[in-house]
Design a protein around this motif. Structure first.
Motif, PDB file in Angstrom:
ATOM      1  N   ARG A 156       0.952  -1.263  -0.073  1.00 29.81           N
ATOM      2  CA  ARG A 156       0.020  -0.089   0.007  1.00 29.81           C
ATOM      3  C   ARG A 156       0.937   1.142  -0.094  1.00 29.81           C
ATOM      4  O   ARG A 156       0.664   2.239  -0.672  1.00 29.81           O
ATOM      5  N   VAL A 159       4.124   0.806  -3.059  1.00 28.11           N
ATOM      6  CA  VAL A 159       3.881   0.647  -4.401  1.00 28.11           C
ATOM      7  C   VAL A 159       2.420   1.542  -4.760  1.00 28.11           C
ATOM      8  O   VAL A 159       2.560   2.352  -5.726  1.00 28.11           O
ATOM      9  N   LYS A 160       1.388   1.072  -4.230  1.00 31.37           N
ATOM     10  CA  LYS A 160       0.171   1.735  -4.384  1.00 31.37           C
ATOM     11  C   LYS A 160       0.214   3.299  -4.157  1.00 31.37           C
ATOM     12  O   LYS A 160       0.132   4.119  -5.083  1.00 31.37           O
ATOM     13  N   SER A 161       0.657   3.777  -3.193  1.00 31.04           N
ATOM     14  CA  SER A 161       0.645   5.098  -2.653  1.00 31.04           C
ATOM     15  C   SER A 161       1.971   5.865  -3.485  1.00 31.04           C
ATOM     16  O   SER A 161       1.816   6.906  -3.753  1.00 31.04           O
ATOM     17  N   LYS A 162       3.003   5.349  -3.587  1.00 32.28           N
ATOM     18  CA  LYS A 162       4.111   5.865  -4.300  1.00 32.28           C
ATOM     19  C   LYS A 162       3.910   6.133  -5.592  1.00 32.28           C
ATOM     20  O   LYS A 162       4.324   7.065  -6.401  1.00 32.28           O
ATOM     21  N   PHE A 163       3.481   4.841  -6.572  1.00 36.11           N
ATOM     22  CA  PHE A 163       3.411   4.718  -7.974  1.00 36.11           C
ATOM     23  C   PHE A 163       2.010   5.153  -8.573  1.00 36.11           C
ATOM     24  O   PHE A 163       2.237   5.527  -9.859  1.00 36.11           O
ATOM     25  N   CYS A 164       1.048   5.032  -7.777  1.00 32.61           N
ATOM     26  CA  CYS A 164      -0.159   5.261  -8.339  1.00 32.61           C
ATOM     27  C   CYS A 164      -0.533   6.868  -7.961  1.00 32.61           C
ATOM     28  O   CYS A 164      -1.779   7.170  -8.550  1.00 32.61           O
ATOM     29  N   SER A 165      -0.089   7.818  -7.442  1.00 32.08           N
ATOM     30  CA  SER A 165      -0.372   8.976  -7.298  1.00 32.08           C
ATOM     31  C   SER A 165       0.330   9.805  -8.504  1.00 32.08           C
ATOM     32  O   SER A 165       0.927   9.408  -9.495  1.00 32.08           O
ATOM     33  N   TRP A 166      -0.377  11.252  -8.551  1.00 32.87           N
ATOM     34  CA  TRP A 166       0.283  12.059  -9.673  1.00 32.87           C
ATOM     35  C   TRP A 166       1.643  12.195  -9.737  1.00 32.87           C
ATOM     36  O   TRP A 166       2.374  12.398 -10.686  1.00 32.87           O
ATOM     37  N   GLY A 168       3.988  10.249  -8.402  1.00 37.74           N
ATOM     38  CA  GLY A 168       4.803   8.931  -8.960  1.00 37.74           C
ATOM     39  C   GLY A 168       4.426   8.709 -10.296  1.00 37.74           C
ATOM     40  O   GLY A 168       5.552   8.249 -10.800  1.00 37.74           O
ATOM     41  N   ILE A 169       3.355   8.957 -10.711  1.00 39.07           N
ATOM     42  CA  ILE A 169       3.256   9.043 -12.405  1.00 39.07           C
ATOM     43  C   ILE A 169       4.059   9.982 -13.294  1.00 39.07           C
ATOM     44  O   ILE A 169       5.009   9.522 -14.041  1.00 39.07           O
ATOM     45  N   TYR A 172       8.192   8.579 -11.931  1.00 41.94           N
ATOM     46  CA  TYR A 172       8.665   7.241 -12.402  1.00 41.94           C
ATOM     47  C   TYR A 172       8.042   6.563 -13.719  1.00 41.94           C
ATOM     48  O   TYR A 172       8.468   5.401 -14.165  1.00 41.94           O
TER      49      TYR A 172
END
Length: 330
Positions: A156, A159-166, A168-169, A172
């Motif tokens: 969570r 991965v999710k919080s880090k890469f699925c945020s604006w 992160g997008i 990365y």
């Protein structure tokens, strides 16, 4: 089969101008749209204790979701424009041949590094060189139990919080892809067409990549309160970022030229953005009982990087020829 030339189709001065245009287009696109531009209040309070000040309601900072979305659209358009310019140059060289359009498309894809040359294990090796260089920081992450599936790793959070945020997008996904396509693919393509040597492309091309990050100084200066101390911090951070990104650019340029592929450079960019700048001093303080092992991991990583850099990048292609310089295919 992509088009090759018996003589450079463009001059060195033209390549310099095109490189400047690529960098200007990429960075300038961030400021064309009102939604993408940053906004700072003149009445903001000064920062304290060397930390960024609090953001005011009417301000627009670079990590605001709206700013990020607008900037992602802007750099996507700028990247497409730069690739289109490379295509146009090649199209003008091809001329009115019957297969001109098909040949130009194939040549553009090849020279920008989009073509997949092979599907065997050798295609994987170039992507492992950068992680090998970071063996020291990876070992320190292991000691902190933060590697995937370790005790302090969380899907969570990591991965999710880090890469699925604006953020992160941007950090990365979009930034690595668009920056490598423009500052590696497009820049090195035009320098190669000007007849530049491999060494010159490795050490000259990334300068524009480093300078393209200088605009972050204005953001730093404002977030830290627009004081003399903030100006000093902005200058120091910009000089450090210029040095780091330029050196990193040397590495990615070498990967691109050796493999003829943009993908190892993109994966290296993603990995370095995830890892950040190595902090060996902090790691040694955090794990004092593992100082020797950490230092050894850093040494082994650097030695392994130097040892594998050449043998793990043997793709060939247009950009890395063993023939004499005056017989190169441009």
């Amino acid at each position: 089969m992509p088009l090759v030339f018996d003589a450079p189709p463009i001059s060195t001065s033209t390549a310099h101008l095109l490189t400047f245009f690529f960098a200007f287009s990429y960075v300038g696109s961030l400021y064309i749209s009102k939604n993408a531009r940053l906004s700072f209040s003149k009445h903001a309070a000064k920062s304290a204790n060397g930390s960024p000040r609090e953001k005011l309601r009417d301000e627009r900072w670079r990590d605001d979701p709206g700013v990020i979305r607008a900037r992602l659209v802007a750099v996507t358009i700028a990247t497409t424009l730069c690739c289109g310019l490379v295509f146009w140059i090649l199209r003008s060289v091809v001329g009115d041949r019957q297969d001109g359009l098909e040949l130009t498309v194939d040549t553009t894809i090849t020279r920008l590094g989009f073509k997949l040359y092979r599907w065997d294990l050798d295609a994987v090796y170039p992507h492992l060189i950068t992680p090998l260089l970071f063996l020291g920081p990876l070992y320190a992450t292991y000691l902190g139990h933060r590697l995937p599936l370790q005790a302090r790793w969380s899907f969570r959070v990591d991965v999710k919080s880090k890469f699925c945020s604006w953020i992160g997008i941007r950090n990365y996904v979009m930034a690595p892809i668009t920056e490598e396509v423009v500052f590696r693919g497009c820049v090195l393509a035009v320098y190669h067409m000007s007849g530049a040597s491999t060494r010159r492309m490795i050490f000259l091309g990334p300068l524009s990549f480093g300078l393209a990050h200088a605009h972050h100084a204005w953001d730093t200066y404002n977030r830290y309160g627009r004081t003399a101390s903030a100006a000093k911090r902005a200058i120091i951070m910009s000089l450090f970022q210029l040095s780091y990104t330029t050196i990193f650019g040397f590495h990615c340029s070498y990967l691109f030229l050796r493999t003829g592929s943009i993908y190892p450079a993109i994966s290296a960019h993603v990995f370095c953005n995830i890892m950040g700048v190595p902090e060996i001093t902090w790691e040694l303080r955090r794990f004092p009982h593992r100082k020797t092992a950490i230092i050894l991991a850093y040494i082994v990583g650097v030695a392994g990087f130097a040892y594998t850099l050449e043998p793990w990048t043997r793709f060939g292609g247009l950009y890395w020829r063993s023939r004499p310089y005056n017989n190169m295919s441009y």
